[in-house]
Design an enzyme around this catalytic site. Structure first.
Site, mmCIF file in Angstrom:
data_model
loop_
_atom_site.group_PDB
_atom_site.id
_atom_site.type_symbol
_atom_site.label_atom_id
_atom_site.label_comp_id
_atom_site.label_asym_id
_atom_site.label_seq_id
_atom_site.Cartn_x
_atom_site.Cartn_y
_atom_site.Cartn_z
ATOM 1 N N ASP A 124 -31.318 -61.226 -7.548
ATOM 2 C CA ASP A 124 -31.460 -59.972 -8.277
ATOM 3 C C ASP A 124 -32.968 -59.781 -8.530
ATOM 4 O O ASP A 124 -33.746 -60.731 -8.392
ATOM 5 C CB ASP A 124 -30.696 -60.103 -9.608
ATOM 6 C CG ASP A 124 -31.029 -58.974 -10.567
ATOM 7 O OD1 ASP A 124 -30.965 -57.812 -10.144
ATOM 8 O OD2 ASP A 124 -31.356 -59.271 -11.742
ATOM 9 N N ASP B 9 -34.658 -57.095 -11.218
ATOM 10 C CA ASP B 9 -35.043 -56.816 -12.610
ATOM 11 C C ASP B 9 -34.475 -57.862 -13.548
ATOM 12 O O ASP B 9 -33.261 -58.062 -13.617
ATOM 13 C CB ASP B 9 -34.570 -55.416 -13.012
ATOM 14 C CG ASP B 9 -35.250 -54.359 -12.177
ATOM 15 O OD1 ASP B 9 -36.491 -54.336 -12.176
ATOM 16 O OD2 ASP B 9 -34.557 -53.586 -11.502
ATOM 17 N N GLY C 139 -28.786 -48.850 -13.164
ATOM 18 C CA GLY C 139 -29.207 -47.679 -12.398
ATOM 19 C C GLY C 139 -29.881 -46.674 -13.308
ATOM 20 O O GLY C 139 -29.345 -46.317 -14.365
ATOM 21 N N LYS D 210 -30.683 -43.379 -12.959
ATOM 22 C CA LYS D 210 -30.078 -42.050 -13.130
ATOM 23 C C LYS D 210 -28.834 -42.171 -14.010
ATOM 24 O O LYS D 210 -28.616 -41.366 -14.920
ATOM 25 C CB LYS D 210 -29.711 -41.448 -11.759
ATOM 26 C CG LYS D 210 -30.917 -41.147 -10.886
ATOM 27 C CD LYS D 210 -30.544 -40.437 -9.591
ATOM 28 C CE LYS D 210 -29.907 -41.333 -8.558
ATOM 29 N NZ LYS D 210 -30.771 -42.390 -8.004
ATOM 30 N N LYS E 164 -40.003 -40.975 -12.792
ATOM 31 C CA LYS E 164 -39.987 -42.329 -13.374
ATOM 32 C C LYS E 164 -40.328 -43.370 -12.301
ATOM 33 O O LYS E 164 -41.068 -44.317 -12.561
ATOM 34 C CB LYS E 164 -38.618 -42.602 -14.014
ATOM 35 C CG LYS E 164 -38.447 -43.996 -14.565
ATOM 36 C CD LYS E 164 -37.685 -44.881 -13.617
ATOM 37 C CE LYS E 164 -37.759 -46.340 -13.950
ATOM 38 N NZ LYS E 164 -36.989 -47.169 -13.027
ATOM 39 N N THR F 217 -30.018 -55.708 -5.576
ATOM 40 C CA THR F 217 -30.428 -55.111 -6.846
ATOM 41 C C THR F 217 -29.956 -53.671 -6.964
ATOM 42 O O THR F 217 -29.730 -53.005 -5.952
ATOM 43 C CB THR F 217 -31.971 -55.151 -6.980
ATOM 44 O OG1 THR F 217 -32.369 -54.463 -8.168
ATOM 45 C CG2 THR F 217 -32.660 -54.477 -5.806
ATOM 46 N N ASN G 156 -39.310 -49.662 -5.854
ATOM 47 C CA ASN G 156 -39.662 -50.533 -6.988
ATOM 48 C C ASN G 156 -39.720 -52.000 -6.559
ATOM 49 O O ASN G 156 -40.546 -52.763 -7.054
ATOM 50 C CB ASN G 156 -38.627 -50.402 -8.115
ATOM 51 C CG ASN G 156 -38.532 -48.988 -8.659
ATOM 52 O OD1 ASN G 156 -39.368 -48.156 -8.364
ATOM 53 N ND2 ASN G 156 -37.503 -48.729 -9.436
HETATM 54 C C1 XBP Z 1 -31.514 -53.192 -12.849
HETATM 55 C C2 XBP Z 1 -31.257 -51.816 -13.213
HETATM 56 C C3 XBP Z 1 -32.160 -50.768 -12.750
HETATM 57 C C4 XBP Z 1 -33.505 -50.727 -13.408
HETATM 58 C C5 XBP Z 1 -34.148 -49.385 -13.169
HETATM 59 O O1 XBP Z 1 -30.295 -53.943 -12.917
HETATM 60 O O2 XBP Z 1 -30.283 -51.511 -13.857
HETATM 61 O O3 XBP Z 1 -31.538 -49.562 -13.022
HETATM 62 O O4 XBP Z 1 -33.370 -50.903 -14.801
HETATM 63 O O5 XBP Z 1 -34.211 -49.094 -11.830
HETATM 64 P P1 XBP Z 1 -30.070 -55.259 -12.070
HETATM 65 P P2 XBP Z 1 -33.960 -47.611 -11.272
HETATM 66 O O6 XBP Z 1 -31.191 -56.198 -12.430
HETATM 67 O O7 XBP Z 1 -28.746 -55.795 -12.548
HETATM 68 O O8 XBP Z 1 -30.048 -54.900 -10.608
HETATM 69 O O9 XBP Z 1 -34.491 -46.654 -12.302
HETATM 70 O O10 XBP Z 1 -34.733 -47.549 -9.989
HETATM 71 O O11 XBP Z 1 -32.482 -47.460 -11.081
HETATM 72 MG MG MG Z 2 -31.095 -58.014 -13.448
#
Ligand code: XBP
Ligand code: MG
Length: 252
Positions: free
Chosen positions: A8, A10, A51, A53, A84, A121, A127
């Protein structure tokens, strides 16, 4: 036999949410003339939905914002999210968010051991590129055989779609791979794809339910920055590829 590690991004590769995504969302709201502001606490609650959005929509609904009645709401969400993403990429360029302890070490060690690498992810592909380029150099993009990201699949985590996609692309069975995650939604997704999962939690996810995880750590640890939880459990300062392989066979 474990053949691949799937990461993953983030919260797992880097602590991107509080000082990265959150800041970029707030900049986009400000630029659009909206009086929305996501504090650290509010953002923690909004992380229930993955996500960007989808998270904006969740905010509008759960905070009962008047914008919910706008006829152009979906266009507004799309354009806010596009801004964003630009803000987030710029933020990483100007002020790279470092990888979490032990991530670079484990990635290098895995490659040396011929373990295949991939990413799964919910974040937007740009990103991921920006994070890896700024934290590890652009050649690091080639370390990952598949980068499964964002809207490439119909359903985001906690659905299994993104892990299913990566496994399909790599032509691997879930039993031959280990997932690395940081959150409840993350492990629900990896577990739904039948993957064994190692958790490194962070400030936002430390109290999440990680039932079913192979191992739960504060971080992967490095020589000069030991993982406290690993020290307690095994006496070792950092998690090695060998440990992961042993763990997957329930030998550690
Ligand atoms: C990550 C997310 C993403 C980021 C923002 O979750 O939920 O939405 O916070 O990215 P995970 P975007 O680590 O479980 O994959 O704004 O590009 O969606
Ligand atoms: Mg995560």
């Amino acid at each position: 036999m474990i053949k691949a590690f799937i990461f993953d991004v983030d919260g797992t590769l880097a602590d991107t949410e509080r000082d990265g995504h959150r800041v970029a969302f707030n900049q986009a709201f400000d630029e659009a003339g909206l009086d929305w502001y996501w504090s650290e606490q509010i953002y923690g609650e909004l992380l229930a939905v993955t996500g960007g959005k989808e998270r904006i929509q969740f905010f509008i609904d759960s905070h009962n914002r008047p914008e919910k009645n706008r006829a152009d709401l979906q266009d507004l969400i799309k354009s806010l999210h596009a801004r964003k993403t630009e803000n987030y990429v710029a933020l990483l360029k100007n002020n790279a968010i470092p990888l979490r302890p032990g991530v670079k070490r484990l990635l290098l060690e895995a490659q040396a051991a011929n373990i295949r690498l991939a990413i799964a992810t919910t974040t937007t592909p740009q990103n991921v590129t920006a994070l890896l380029e700024n934290a590890l150099g652009s050649e690091s993009l080639d370390w990952f055989e598949v980068i499964g990201a964002g809207d490439i699949v119909p359903l985001k985590k906690p659905a299994s779609d993104i892990y299913d996609y990566v496994l399909q692309e790599m032509q691997l069975d879930a039993a031959d791979c280990i997932a690395f995650e940081d959150s409840f939604n993350g492990i629900r997704s990896s577990s739904a794809a039948n993957l064994k999962t190692i958790i490194t939690f962070n400030g936002y996810t430390r109290h999440d339910d990680f039932t079913g995880a192979l191992l739960v750590l504060d971080h992967l640890g490095d020589e000069d920055n030991p993982s406290e939880l690993l020290l307690k459990q095994t006496g070792q300062p950092f998690l090695t590829v060998e440990d992961v392989l042993k763990l997957s066979n329930e030998l550690l």
